[in-house]
Design a protein around this motif. Structure first.
Motif, PDB file in Angstrom:
ATOM      1  N   ALA A  68      40.659  37.612  30.477  1.00  0.00           N
ATOM      2  CA  ALA A  68      40.065  36.256  30.679  1.00  0.00           C
ATOM      3  C   ALA A  68      39.918  35.593  29.152  1.00  0.00           C
ATOM      4  O   ALA A  68      38.854  35.573  28.559  1.00  0.00           O
ATOM      5  N   LYS A 269      31.065  34.566  33.606  1.00  0.00           N
ATOM      6  CA  LYS A 269      32.578  33.859  33.354  1.00  0.00           C
ATOM      7  C   LYS A 269      33.819  34.988  33.539  1.00  0.00           C
ATOM      8  O   LYS A 269      34.615  34.510  34.383  1.00  0.00           O
ATOM      9  N   VAL A 272      33.739  35.217  37.571  1.00  0.00           N
ATOM     10  CA  VAL A 272      34.330  34.141  38.104  1.00  0.00           C
ATOM     11  C   VAL A 272      35.863  34.242  37.844  1.00  0.00           C
ATOM     12  O   VAL A 272      36.374  33.742  38.875  1.00  0.00           O
ATOM     13  N   HIS A 273      36.271  34.455  36.660  1.00  0.00           N
ATOM     14  CA  HIS A 273      37.597  34.570  36.627  1.00  0.00           C
ATOM     15  C   HIS A 273      38.271  35.659  37.362  1.00  0.00           C
ATOM     16  O   HIS A 273      39.380  35.374  37.652  1.00  0.00           O
ATOM     17  N   ALA A 276      38.713  34.173  41.089  1.00  0.00           N
ATOM     18  CA  ALA A 276      39.272  32.810  40.864  1.00  0.00           C
ATOM     19  C   ALA A 276      40.230  32.536  42.053  1.00  0.00           C
ATOM     20  O   ALA A 276      40.479  31.208  42.681  1.00  0.00           O
ATOM     21  N   SER A 277      41.226  33.252  42.278  1.00  0.00           N
ATOM     22  CA  SER A 277      42.079  33.173  43.641  1.00  0.00           C
ATOM     23  C   SER A 277      41.401  33.247  44.788  1.00  0.00           C
ATOM     24  O   SER A 277      40.495  34.006  44.944  1.00  0.00           O
TER      25      SER A 277
END
Length: 491
Positions: A68, A269, A272-273, A276-277
């Motif tokens: 990330a 973060k 979340v990364h 993300a999909s």
């Protein structure tokens, strides 16, 4: 005894057998002259910092920026540093003190695993725990007793499985131990979070359902029922588990308000990364729903047989492995090694009903012990032939040379106990020898400063070169065989 080891003697015998490789490999590393360098050099300094005015608040640095970009997350916590602090200090900050500390922690984890397995299912439980531990030792080999942060959870994940087994069956006396071991595992490496999260969420969900069923209230409301109502509050397993959890996580909690950006924000973060999909997000929702349904089903059962409990927790771990692959991709499969103790348990769990209910005869136990001793003695040399110990044979020699040259240069110029800036010129000097020298200088009473490529503030930011006093002398390490050290006076 009918020619067999029975009862607690069998559990003790198995515990001793599986500890033989750990002791043998620790002696082997000490005899080779192991010293901390690279990440292990940072670990040595953080362990030393436990008794300083700047105790560690963070775990080791992670490689989150690779998966990330722009996210600089540390591993969740520094629990390992605090547990190794006393052995390291007692040794006079000698590298062997770190190895002895790792050995003691490993033996304690093994003892806890065997004891809890014996309490859970007698001889059959000991078989399951012993196979899990020995399997992990064979797969990982001698590095399992080193302080690098991926190695401590290898055996601890086996303990986590055994303790989860007991708690799922309603044996709440294991809950405080589970809180400590789960904290130990989770703080070691971010890669373990998706692996063990389904298991821990399942146990938490079952606990909430049982609380409601027994007390007629939602946790944490006390309600009117439950077996703990006649127990003094501070003796209750849940209270002790909560207190131990807060103690284990106190440094990371303090870090939230002391360092900016704090580590939870970076871990957030990273999560979340990973989600993300749309596929990952839907998968996470489905997983949580499935865990909720399973928690409701298991929480309403009055009793859960051993074989059912073992398979449920094993299934939860396998779900976590799948989740880890989805979150990190197949390229992260190497991180399965961190949980190999738990995975060996999960594999053996499917033949749990076929495991012997009786201990081996003493003669067979002795023969098995002899085989384990041979394994412990030969495995380091077998691995050395198949996978070269680059750090042992090359980097260690250069790191020792760098350390000895550095100390000789400082002493020859009459510099003792002063501030020293350690600079590195070359790839190996940066990633390996620089922290080896800094850790050795710290152990000798100097105040080392060195720079790092990490862009955010850390709990050891005070050790960056910009904070060194003007009176500091400078050592410059230059790659070579051996590495060369240049001395530069202050000013």
């Amino acid at each position: 005894m009918g020619g067999r080891l029975t009862g607690a003697r069998w559990a003790v015998a198995v515990g001793v057998l599986v500890c033989i490789p750990l002791v043998s490999w620790s002696i082997w590393w000490i005899a080779l002259g192991w010293l901390p360098q690279g990440d292990e050099g940072i670990i040595a300094m953080k362990v030393h910092d436990v008794f300083s005015a700047n105790p560690p608040l963070l775990g080791m640095r992670s490689t989150s920026d690779i998966s990330a970009p722009g996210v600089w997350a540390h591993h969740p916590g520094p629990m390992e540093f605090y547990l190794l602090a006393i052995p390291y200090a007692v040794s006079g900050w000698h590298p062997a003190g770190l190895l002895i500390g790792c050995l003691l922690l490993a033996i304690l984890v093994v003892a806890l695993t065997i004891w809890q397995a014996w309490t859970a299912a007698g001889t059959r439980g000991v078989w399951l725990a012993g196979v899990s531990i020995l399997g992990a030792e064979v797969i990982v080999g001698p590095p399992i007793v080193l302080p690098w942060n991926p190695w401590p959870p290898v055996l601890a994940t086996a303990a986590l499985m055994v303790l989860s087994w007991r708690v799922l069956r309603g044996r709440l006396s294991a809950l405080p131990w589970l809180a400590v071991i789960a904290s130990y595992v989770l703080q070691s490496n971010l890669a373990l979070i998706p692996m063990v999260a389904p298991l821990l969420l399942l146990l938490s969900g079952v606990g909430l359902v049982r609380w409601r069923e027994e007390r007629g209230a939602l946790w944490p409301l006390p309600g009117t029922g439950g077996p703990a109502r006649h127990t003094v509050w501070w003796k209750r397993p849940g209270v002790r588990a909560t207190a131990l959890t807060l103690l284990c996580w106190a440094p990371p909690i303090l870090e939230i308000g002391l360092i900016s950006p704090n580590n939870p924000s970076q871990v957030g973060k990273l999560v979340v990364h990973s989600l993300a999909s749309p596929v990952a997000m839907v998968g996470a929702v489905v997983l949580l729903a499935a865990i909720g349904c399973a928690s409701w089903k298991l929480g309403q059962r009055r009793s859960i047989p051993n074989v059912v409990a073992v398979r449920w927790i094993s299934g939860a771990l396998w779900v976590g492995v799948v989740a880890a692959f989805i979150a990190g991709g197949a390229g992260r499969s190497v991180y399965l090694l961190l949980a190999v103790g738990g995975l060996c348990f999960a594999i053996a769990a499917w033949v749990y009903p076929r495991l012997p209910e009786r201990a081996m005869p003493p003669a067979v136990t002795c023969a098995t012990g002899a085989a384990v001793i041979v394994l412990a003695l030969l495995l380091p040399y077998a691995e050395r032939q198949s996978v070269p110990y680059v750090r042992t044979e090359t980097d260690t020699a250069n790191a020792k040379s760098a350390v000895s040259q550095s100390l000789a240069a400082l002493r020859s110029h009459g510099v003792r106990g002063a501030a020293v800036v350690v600079r590195a010129d070359g790839f190996y000097s940066v990633v390996s020898y620089q922290t080896a020298v800094a850790a050795a200088l710290y152990a000798e009473g100097y105040r080392p400063y060195y720079d790092s490529a990490w862009p955010n503030r850390e709990d050891d930011s005070f050790r960056r070169v910009k904070h060194a006093p003007r009176s500091a002398v400078t050592l410059t390490l230059t790659d070579g065989d051996p590495v060369t050290v240049g001395f530069h006076p202050s000013g």
